[in-house]
Structures are given as structure tokens and as C-alpha cells.
Design a protein around this motif. Structure first.
Motif, PDB file in Angstrom:
ATOM      1  N   UNK A 120       0.801  -1.233   0.000  1.00  0.00           N
ATOM      2  CA  UNK A 120       0.000   0.000   0.000  1.00  0.00           C
ATOM      3  C   UNK A 120       0.827   1.272   0.000  1.00  0.00           C
ATOM      4  N   UNK A 121       2.076   1.197   0.511  1.00  0.00           N
ATOM      5  CA  UNK A 121       2.939   2.382   0.626  1.00  0.00           C
ATOM      6  C   UNK A 121       2.252   3.479   1.437  1.00  0.00           C
ATOM      7  N   UNK A 122       1.634   3.052   2.537  1.00  0.00           N
ATOM      8  CA  UNK A 122       0.907   3.978   3.408  1.00  0.00           C
ATOM      9  C   UNK A 122       1.260   3.761   4.875  1.00  0.00           C
ATOM     10  N   UNK A 123       2.528   3.422   5.138  1.00  0.00           N
ATOM     11  CA  UNK A 123       2.990   3.219   6.499  1.00  0.00           C
ATOM     12  C   UNK A 123       3.867   4.380   6.943  1.00  0.00           C
ATOM     13  N   UNK A 124       3.634   4.923   8.154  1.00  0.00           N
ATOM     14  CA  UNK A 124       4.511   5.988   8.647  1.00  0.00           C
ATOM     15  C   UNK A 124       5.958   5.505   8.718  1.00  0.00           C
ATOM     16  N   UNK A 125       6.882   6.397   8.423  1.00  0.00           N
ATOM     17  CA  UNK A 125       8.296   6.056   8.476  1.00  0.00           C
ATOM     18  C   UNK A 125       8.757   5.958   9.919  1.00  0.00           C
ATOM     19  N   UNK A 126       9.554   4.960  10.218  1.00  0.00           N
ATOM     20  CA  UNK A 126      10.020   4.734  11.591  1.00  0.00           C
ATOM     21  C   UNK A 126      11.012   5.790  12.057  1.00  0.00           C
ATOM     22  N   UNK A 127      11.583   6.546  11.110  1.00  0.00           N
ATOM     23  CA  UNK A 127      12.647   7.484  11.445  1.00  0.00           C
ATOM     24  C   UNK A 127      12.157   8.928  11.482  1.00  0.00           C
ATOM     25  N   UNK A 128      10.889   9.122  11.789  1.00  0.00           N
ATOM     26  CA  UNK A 128      10.355  10.466  11.875  1.00  0.00           C
ATOM     27  C   UNK A 128       9.670  10.904  10.600  1.00  0.00           C
ATOM     28  N   UNK A 129       9.528  12.202  10.447  1.00  0.00           N
ATOM     29  CA  UNK A 129       8.788  12.763   9.321  1.00  0.00           C
ATOM     30  C   UNK A 129       9.688  12.851   8.092  1.00  0.00           C
ATOM     31  N   UNK A 130       9.932  11.691   7.475  1.00  0.00           N
ATOM     32  CA  UNK A 130      10.797  11.631   6.303  1.00  0.00           C
ATOM     33  C   UNK A 130      10.114  10.800   5.226  1.00  0.00           C
ATOM     34  N   UNK A 131      10.215  11.240   4.000  1.00  0.00           N
ATOM     35  CA  UNK A 131       9.590  10.552   2.875  1.00  0.00           C
ATOM     36  C   UNK A 131      10.265   9.203   2.649  1.00  0.00           C
ATOM     37  N   UNK A 133       9.836   5.039   0.531  1.00  0.00           N
ATOM     38  CA  UNK A 133       9.141   4.239  -0.461  1.00  0.00           C
ATOM     39  C   UNK A 133       7.914   3.561   0.131  1.00  0.00           C
ATOM     40  N   UNK A 134       7.850   3.438   1.448  1.00  0.00           N
ATOM     41  CA  UNK A 134       6.707   2.802   2.094  1.00  0.00           C
ATOM     42  C   UNK A 134       5.675   3.759   2.642  1.00  0.00           C
ATOM     43  N   UNK A 135       5.906   5.069   2.488  1.00  0.00           N
ATOM     44  CA  UNK A 135       4.979   6.063   3.046  1.00  0.00           C
ATOM     45  C   UNK A 135       4.422   7.027   2.024  1.00  0.00           C
ATOM     46  N   UNK A 136       4.901   6.961   0.784  1.00  0.00           N
ATOM     47  CA  UNK A 136       4.692   8.068  -0.137  1.00  0.00           C
ATOM     48  C   UNK A 136       3.229   8.338  -0.466  1.00  0.00           C
ATOM     49  N   UNK A 137       2.380   7.295  -0.554  1.00  0.00           N
ATOM     50  CA  UNK A 137       0.961   7.523  -0.851  1.00  0.00           C
ATOM     51  C   UNK A 137       0.308   8.293   0.293  1.00  0.00           C
ATOM     52  N   UNK A 138       0.588   7.876   1.513  1.00  0.00           N
ATOM     53  CA  UNK A 138       0.060   8.579   2.682  1.00  0.00           C
ATOM     54  C   UNK A 138       0.576  10.014   2.722  1.00  0.00           C
ATOM     55  N   UNK A 139       1.859  10.207   2.454  1.00  0.00           N
ATOM     56  CA  UNK A 139       2.431  11.552   2.461  1.00  0.00           C
ATOM     57  C   UNK A 139       1.787  12.436   1.395  1.00  0.00           C
ATOM     58  N   UNK A 140       1.509  11.873   0.231  1.00  0.00           N
ATOM     59  CA  UNK A 140       0.850  12.633  -0.827  1.00  0.00           C
ATOM     60  C   UNK A 140      -0.541  13.071  -0.376  1.00  0.00           C
ATOM     61  N   UNK A 162      -3.198  -3.051   7.771  1.00  0.00           N
ATOM     62  CA  UNK A 162      -2.373  -2.180   8.604  1.00  0.00           C
ATOM     63  C   UNK A 162      -2.547  -0.699   8.277  1.00  0.00           C
ATOM     64  N   UNK A 163      -3.290  -0.384   7.222  1.00  0.00           N
ATOM     65  CA  UNK A 163      -3.473   1.012   6.815  1.00  0.00           C
ATOM     66  C   UNK A 163      -4.409   1.728   7.789  1.00  0.00           C
ATOM     67  N   UNK A 164      -4.061   2.949   8.143  1.00  0.00           N
ATOM     68  CA  UNK A 164      -4.888   3.784   9.020  1.00  0.00           C
ATOM     69  C   UNK A 164      -6.276   3.953   8.393  1.00  0.00           C
ATOM     70  N   UNK A 165      -7.332   3.539   9.102  1.00  0.00           N
ATOM     71  CA  UNK A 165      -8.689   3.604   8.530  1.00  0.00           C
ATOM     72  C   UNK A 165      -9.148   5.007   8.160  1.00  0.00           C
ATOM     73  N   UNK A 166      -8.521   6.022   8.719  1.00  0.00           N
ATOM     74  CA  UNK A 166      -8.948   7.392   8.425  1.00  0.00           C
ATOM     75  C   UNK A 166      -8.719   7.766   6.959  1.00  0.00           C
TER      76      UNK A 166
END
Length: 280
Positions: A120-131, A133-140, A162-166
């Protein structure tokens, strides 16, 4: 079709092993192999350097100057010589899928997003607010004022859970069989305005391991089905940009890199040909 609409972003050197672009008259080949802070995670300095590279067009990363750059959300892609409208972009393995977010941020009007990806590429990054490959859809979805709705095709069920239902009021997950039915029988996705432009992003890890070797776990879609659905999307919507990733890694273990790259190159050529034919 003007082949200058083809952009190739080389982060790892994998395209040295591929030949799909070598007959193109004028592809934009942007070498980013010497840019640090880009493998899976993309730090802020790397994001700014990549934006500069996009705006500058063809060059090696040594030609990118330090400092701030334009190209933030709202930039005019039509006036950007480095990012032509309705272009196709290739950018290495799935480790660099965050490039979709960086490139989509150049869109200057509302758009929908279609993603083929086993993740899904919608997981928060473990290292803080950084873009990443696994977060980019959520970040967009969090930061881009023009993104409307998203369809993600071929993601693994356990990762979808595992995707945030919101986010689920704006994001729809489909199997590749469900997406085929929607495109074939309904002519598009439910509740989508056909007049809204579409950004199409393809990670080849959606494909079965019998079809291709990538550096991520993979789905079960066939190349034939992917080609068919891409063409149906071009016929159903105004696709303002297409991007493709999902190469193998240059140093991938238990893999004949030359053979894997040759297979991937052929698939890239097939995607390019559909894009070319549908954008005459």
C-alpha cells in the motif's frame, strides 16, 4: 510521440543492464547515483536535489547546485521543460517509489491516483517525518492539495489491514481481478469523474515471480493482464503522467541480475509501447 517525454532517473546503475531506452531519440536521462540519502528513505536535502534535477532536465547529479529550488506543490508542469505533460518516467527499483510523490507534486490541478503495487505504501516512516518508499501515498494524501482519490491495485491483504482507517474514505484497494472488472464492465472506477486527470504509478512488484524478479516480495498479476489494464486506463481517463519502477537491485543476491534486468527491460519496453500508442 515525442520521445523527450520519456524521463529515466537512475539511482543505482541498474539501467546500465537494460536496453529498452537505447533506441529512443532523446530520452531525459538523469543520473542520481551519487546523491546520498535516497535508498528507501529520501531525506529533505535529497528531495530538494531531485526537484532541481527534474527542473534542469538531462545531467549528472554533479551538475545540480546546492540551495533551494522550485517545483513545490502547485508548480506548472506544462512550463517545466524537465517534466513534460503526459510523460512517462522510469525510476529504478521499488526502493525509489517515493519518486511518485515528488513528481506528482508538480501537478497543478486536481487529479486522481492509480497505483499498481503489492504494497500500500501507506505506512509511517520509523525514522520520523521523512519521505520513504513505504509512506509516499500517505504523504501525498497528507500534503498535496490537488490529490482527490486513490485506487491501489494488487496490494497484499495483510498489509491493507495495517493502513490507518482514516484514509479509507479516499483510498480504495482492489485486487487486479476487481480492477479489471471495473475497467472492463463499468468503464472505470466507481464514483470517479472521468474528466478528472489521472496520475498512473506502476511498481512491477505487483507481478508474479514467474514473470519478473524484483527486490521486494511480489503479487500474482500477469504481465499480459497489466498491459491490458494500462491500456484500458489510458482509454478511460486523461492520464497526465505515468511512472514505472520495480527493477531488481544491482547487487541482489540469489539472482542473475543480467537476466532479471533483461526481463524487466522487456516489460518496460512493453509499457512504453502502450503509452506511446495511446498518446499519439
Amino acid at each position: 510521440m515525442n520521445q523527450s517525454k520519456v524521463s529515466i532517473f537512475d539511482f543505482s546503475g541498474i539501467y546500465d543492464h537494460e536496453g529498452f531506452y537505447r533506441e529512443f531519440k532523446s530520452p531525459r536521462f538523469i543520473c542520481l547515483k551519487d546523491l546520498p540519502g535516497t535508498n528507501c528513505l529520501c531525506d529533505d536535502l535529497a528531495v530538494e536535489a531531485i526537484k532541481k534535477a527534474v527542473l534542469a532536465g538531462d545531467h549528472d547529479i554533479e551538475d545540480v547546485a546546492d540551495g533551494e529550488c522550485s517545483g513545490d506543490n502547485g508548480a506548472d508542469a506544462d512550463k517545466n521543460p524537465g517534466l513534460p505533460e503526459k510523460g512517462i518516467r522510469f525510476f529504478d527499483s521499488g526502493n525509489y517509489h517515493y519518486m511518485s510523490k515528488i513528481l506528482a507534486d508538480f501537478q497543478d490541478r486536481p487529479f486522481n491516483l492509480i497505483v499498481y503495487d503489492h504494497h500500500p505504501d501507506m505506512q509511517p516512516t520509523s525514522f520520523g517525518n521523512i519521505l520513504s518508499c513505504g509512506s509516499w501515498v500517505m504523504d501525498l494524501l497528507d500534503t498535496n492539495k490537488f490529490i482527490q482519490k486513490v485506487v491501489i491495485i494488487g496490494a497484499a491483504e495483510h498489509l491493507i489491514r495495517e493502513v490507518d482507517p482514516s484514509y479509507l474514505d479516499r483510498v480504495t484497494f482492489l485486487t487486479h481481478k476487481e480492477s479489471y472488472e471495473a475497467l472492463d464492465q463499468d468503464g472505470g472506477f466507481a464514483d470517479w469523474d472521468a474528466a478528472t486527470p489521472v496520475y498512473l504509478s506502476i511498481d512491477k512488484d505487483v507481478l508474479d515471480v514467474a514473470e519478473i524478479t524484483t527486490n521486494w516480495d511480489q503479487g500474482d498479476m500477469s504481465v499480459k493482464d497489466l498491459y491490458k489494464q494500462i491500456e484500458m486506463i489510458y482509454n478511460a481517463y486523461c492520464v497526465v503522467a505515468t511512472d514505472v519502477c520495480g527493477e531488481c537491485a544491482v547487487d541482489q543476491e540469489d539472482c542473475d541480475v543480467a537476466q532479471a534486468a533483461a526481463v524487466s527491460s522487456n516489460i518496460n519496453a512493453g509499457i512504453y509501447e502502450i503509452w506511446r500508442r495511446c498518446n499519439k
